[in-house]
Design a protein around this motif. Structure first.
Motif, short mmCIF file in Angstrom:
data_model
loop_
_atom_site.label_atom_id
_atom_site.label_comp_id
_atom_site.label_asym_id
_atom_site.label_seq_id
_atom_site.Cartn_x
_atom_site.Cartn_y
_atom_site.Cartn_z
N GLN A 1 0.85 -1.18 0.00
CA GLN A 1 0.00 0.00 0.00
C GLN A 1 0.89 1.24 0.00
O GLN A 1 1.89 1.29 0.74
N ARG A 2 0.53 2.20 -0.79
CA ARG A 2 1.23 3.49 -0.81
C ARG A 2 0.19 4.54 -0.44
O ARG A 2 -0.80 4.74 -1.14
N ILE A 3 0.42 5.19 0.69
CA ILE A 3 -0.59 6.10 1.25
C ILE A 3 -0.02 7.51 1.27
O ILE A 3 1.03 7.76 1.90
N THR A 4 -0.71 8.43 0.60
CA THR A 4 -0.23 9.81 0.52
C THR A 4 -1.35 10.76 0.93
O THR A 4 -2.47 10.67 0.43
N LYS A 5 -1.01 11.66 1.84
CA LYS A 5 -2.01 12.62 2.33
C LYS A 5 -2.04 13.83 1.39
O LYS A 5 -0.98 14.32 0.96
N ALA A 6 -3.24 14.31 1.10
CA ALA A 6 -3.39 15.48 0.22
C ALA A 6 -2.83 16.73 0.92
O ALA A 6 -2.75 16.79 2.14
N ALA A 7 -2.48 17.72 0.11
CA ALA A 7 -1.88 18.94 0.66
C ALA A 7 -2.80 19.64 1.65
O ALA A 7 -2.34 20.22 2.64
N ASP A 8 -4.11 19.57 1.41
CA ASP A 8 -5.04 20.22 2.35
C ASP A 8 -5.38 19.31 3.53
O ASP A 8 -6.16 19.70 4.42
N GLY A 9 -4.81 18.12 3.56
CA GLY A 9 -5.01 17.20 4.68
C GLY A 9 -6.36 16.52 4.69
O GLY A 9 -6.67 15.75 5.60
N LYS A 10 -7.21 16.78 3.68
CA LYS A 10 -8.58 16.30 3.75
C LYS A 10 -8.84 15.02 2.98
O LYS A 10 -9.99 14.60 2.83
N SER A 11 -7.80 14.43 2.47
CA SER A 11 -7.98 13.12 1.85
C SER A 11 -6.67 12.35 1.85
O SER A 11 -5.59 12.94 1.99
N LEU A 12 -6.80 11.05 1.71
CA LEU A 12 -5.64 10.16 1.55
C LEU A 12 -5.79 9.45 0.21
O LEU A 12 -6.87 8.94 -0.10
N ASP A 13 -4.74 9.45 -0.57
CA ASP A 13 -4.72 8.66 -1.79
C ASP A 13 -4.01 7.36 -1.49
O ASP A 13 -2.89 7.37 -0.96
N LEU A 14 -4.65 6.26 -1.83
CA LEU A 14 -4.08 4.94 -1.54
C LEU A 14 -3.91 4.16 -2.84
O LEU A 14 -4.86 4.01 -3.61
N GLU A 15 -2.72 3.69 -3.06
CA GLU A 15 -2.49 2.75 -4.15
C GLU A 15 -2.30 1.39 -3.50
O GLU A 15 -1.50 1.27 -2.56
N ILE A 16 -3.02 0.41 -3.99
CA ILE A 16 -2.95 -0.94 -3.39
C ILE A 16 -2.52 -1.92 -4.48
O ILE A 16 -3.15 -2.00 -5.53
N LEU A 17 -1.46 -2.61 -4.20
CA LEU A 17 -0.93 -3.59 -5.15
C LEU A 17 -0.92 -4.95 -4.46
O LEU A 17 -0.39 -5.08 -3.35
N VAL A 18 -1.52 -5.94 -5.13
CA VAL A 18 -1.54 -7.29 -4.57
C VAL A 18 -0.79 -8.22 -5.52
O VAL A 18 -1.13 -8.30 -6.71
N GLU A 19 0.20 -8.88 -4.99
CA GLU A 19 0.92 -9.91 -5.75
C GLU A 19 0.56 -11.26 -5.15
O GLU A 19 0.48 -11.40 -3.93
N ASP A 20 0.32 -12.23 -6.00
CA ASP A 20 0.00 -13.56 -5.50
C ASP A 20 0.28 -14.57 -6.60
O ASP A 20 -0.61 -14.90 -7.40
N PRO A 21 1.51 -15.04 -6.70
CA PRO A 21 1.87 -15.93 -7.80
C PRO A 21 1.05 -17.21 -7.85
O PRO A 21 1.00 -17.86 -8.88
N ALA A 22 0.40 -17.57 -6.75
CA ALA A 22 -0.42 -18.78 -6.76
C ALA A 22 -1.78 -18.55 -7.42
O ALA A 22 -2.43 -19.51 -7.85
N ASN A 23 -2.22 -17.30 -7.47
CA ASN A 23 -3.56 -17.02 -7.98
C ASN A 23 -3.63 -15.96 -9.07
O ASN A 23 -4.63 -15.88 -9.78
N LEU A 24 -2.61 -15.13 -9.17
CA LEU A 24 -2.65 -14.02 -10.14
C LEU A 24 -1.54 -14.18 -11.17
O LEU A 24 -0.40 -14.51 -10.81
N SER A 25 -1.87 -13.90 -12.41
CA SER A 25 -0.86 -13.99 -13.48
C SER A 25 0.03 -12.74 -13.49
O SER A 25 1.10 -12.74 -14.09
N ALA A 26 -0.43 -11.69 -12.86
CA ALA A 26 0.34 -10.44 -12.75
C ALA A 26 -0.15 -9.72 -11.50
O ALA A 26 -1.24 -10.02 -11.01
N PRO A 27 0.65 -8.80 -10.97
CA PRO A 27 0.15 -8.05 -9.80
C PRO A 27 -1.13 -7.29 -10.14
O PRO A 27 -1.28 -6.80 -11.26
N PHE A 28 -2.03 -7.24 -9.15
CA PHE A 28 -3.26 -6.47 -9.32
C PHE A 28 -3.10 -5.14 -8.61
O PHE A 28 -2.72 -5.08 -7.45
N ARG A 29 -3.40 -4.07 -9.34
CA ARG A 29 -3.22 -2.73 -8.78
C ARG A 29 -4.55 -1.97 -8.83
O ARG A 29 -5.26 -2.04 -9.84
#
Lengths: 305, 226
Positions: free
Chosen positions: A214-242
């Protein structure tokens, strides 16, 4: 949101996921990231819903994530048709076996049987909590730890800062989360899952080899968080899911309580398909005879798979 | 119930400046209990109706009926009971909130430290609504809005929705924590009373995930109380 649908959600029953609550009857944002999320968050801030709490303003410090947050609108390609869709991911690169597992679950649902997954059987998982938080999430941050306290699913993600993963990790639903700052972005790495839990309502499995970043970044005005979520799972996914999420600052409300295990209903149990034997309930509420009140009765558990 | 408080040496060490961050960490009850007693080791002063209910519950448990105790099926034991059991919890102190994180089935509570008192709905939740403040190095937590269904201990000691719980949390030394619980519940008890628990600091990894439903399924106790 209709109280009936909220109650169903509180019971965490798969029946909900057979679309008993159509989108027209329930604001799906209240569950997780529906299209009206921003407007509803503003309404909450201005008028208050449920239990009021003292006012609070975000700090200007970009590395201070403390506060109460509510899911913003989840970017989606397809329009929401049912509540199920709120908990569904799009374009997940599943491997054939994982895709077959989701197809099987879909066919069971189509036959009219409710399906119990980990997420609906009161086993919260770090990945599904991160992807589908509902209602108010609190973040409490200390010098060494960022604690993400999810209201629904009820789950605590403990992010230990500036340390490596434990040498010996006990496999759990939560895994082991460690984080560090890259500039003003908190980067969180989670491993050590127990092989249970699902990516989304389709039942796409999460293996013990999975990793979530997870990459979590707070907005400049402090009123939101942007979250990037990446899931890797070589047993179930052919590529990372973002995917991406946005959480919105929430002010003047009190977190609710999600006691998922509170009411194990017998009538919901008879037709239910449990994807793991361990999810079959040991205790069920049975109706009393005559004037006798209903009560929860626990049976000796059957052997687990 | 643990009745002993701080030793003289511990009180002396506590007089030194302690930062609030020193409360951070994982804690485990030194003597978890399934039968809550007062700090003096006596039975809490139940009103007659509450005493009758308590005795009925004790008899029911002896007969194998634990349906009065929602923890039996892994519903929330609530606060304060989660502070009495043999499951570790973590404290995390920030300026605005103090979090108590229980390893038991992902339960947590946050204490609002804003100093603002706001109207609280009756029977809001099993964890209640907690408002706190610092008095020197003691954390004072006042909790209201508690539901009436949870019981205070395994025996079925009752509580009402009118319970006002005050906890005084202090460090006896860097590795030992004391919590004094003050029960003010006129519907259940003839007079307010106190209980005391002490906790020992644990390594971070000593608070593993404990999922009650999975434990029950394995045929093990869902809640470990002593």
């Amino acid at each position: 949101m209709s109280s009936t649908c909220r109650a169903l959600a509180s019971l965490a029953v798969a029946a909900l996921l057979n679309a008993t609550c159509a989108v027209a009857q329930v604001n799906p944002q209240a569950f997780s990231g529906g299209p009206d999320a921003e407007a509803e968050a503003l309404e909450l801030e201005q008028e208050g819903h449920g239990m009021r709490g003292p006012p609070e303003q975000p700090t200007a410090d970009p590395r201070d994530l403390n506060g109460l947050w509510r899911p913003g609108a989840t970017p989606r390609k397809k329009p929401l048709v049912s509540v199920n869709d709120v908990f569904a991911l799009e374009d997940v690169p599943l491997l054939p076996a994982a895709r077959a597992a989701t197809a099987r679950i879909a066919s069971i649902r189509q036959s009219g049987r409710p399906v119990q997954l980990a997420s609906t059987a009161c086993r919260s998982h770090a990945v599904s909590a991160a992807l589908f938080p509902s209602f108010v999430t609190a973040i409490v941050q200390t010098e060494s730890t960022v604690l993400v306290l999810f209201e629904e699913p009820r789950f605590v993600q403990k992010i230990r800062l500036n340390r490596a993963h434990l040498r010996q990790i006990a496999a759990t639903y939560a895994g082991d989360s460690v984080g560090h700052w890259e500039g003003n972005t908190l980067v969180v790495d989670t491993v050590g899952f127990n092989g249970l839990g699902e990516l989304d309502i389709s039942g796409a499995p999460i293996s013990t080899k999975a990793r979530m970043i997870q990459r979590i970044t707070k907005a400049a005005d402090g009123k939101s968080l942007d979250l990037e979520i990446l899931v890797e799972d070589p047993a179930n996914l052919s590529a990372p899911f973002r995917t991406e999420r946005r959480w919105l600052w929430t002010n003047g409300v009190q977190q609710g309580e999600f006691d998922c295990e509170e009411n194990p209903r017998e009538d919901m149990n008879e037709q239910t398909y449990y994807i793991e034997k361990r999810y079959e309930p040991v205790c069920l509420r049975v109706e009393g005879r005559g004037a006798e009140p209903s009560r929860v009765v626990c049976n000796k558990p059957a052997a687990m798979n | 119930m643990v009745a002993q408080g701080a030793s003289a040496a511990e009180v002396k060490s506590n007089s030194a400046a302690v930062t609030h961050a020193a409360f951070n960490g994982v804690w485990l009850a030194e003597k978890a209990t399934s039968r809550l007693l007062t700090a003096a080791g006596t039975m809490p002063p139940l009103r007659p109706e509450a005493k009758k209910l308590y005795e009925e519950r004790q008899a029911a448990r002896k007969a194998g009926d634990t349906s009065f105790d929602r923890a039996t099926w892994c519903a929330s034991p609530g606060i304060p009971r989660l502070m009495f059991v043999r499951h570790p919890f973590e404290i995390a102190v920030s300026e605005r909130r103090v979090a108590f994180l229980y390893s038991w089935s992902n339960w947590y509570r946050t204490v609002d430290m804003s100093g603002v008192k706001w109207p609280v709905d009756a029977e809001y939740s099993s964890m209640g609504v907690a408002m706190g403040r610092w008095e020197g190095n003691t954390l004072i937590v006042e909790t209201i809005g508690l539901r009436s269904e949870p019981v205070l201990d395994r025996e079925g000691l009752p509580q009402s929705a009118g319970l006002k719980l005050t906890e005084r949390v202090r460090l006896l030394n860097e590795n030992r924590l004391e919590v004094r619980f003050h029960f003010d519940d006129p519907e259940t008890f003839i007079q307010p009373w106190d209980a005391v628990m002490t906790y020992r600091r644990q390594p971070e990894e000593a608070a593993p995930e404990f999922i009650c439903l999975d434990e029950l399924k394995q045929g093990r106790p869902g809640l470990i109380e002593n």
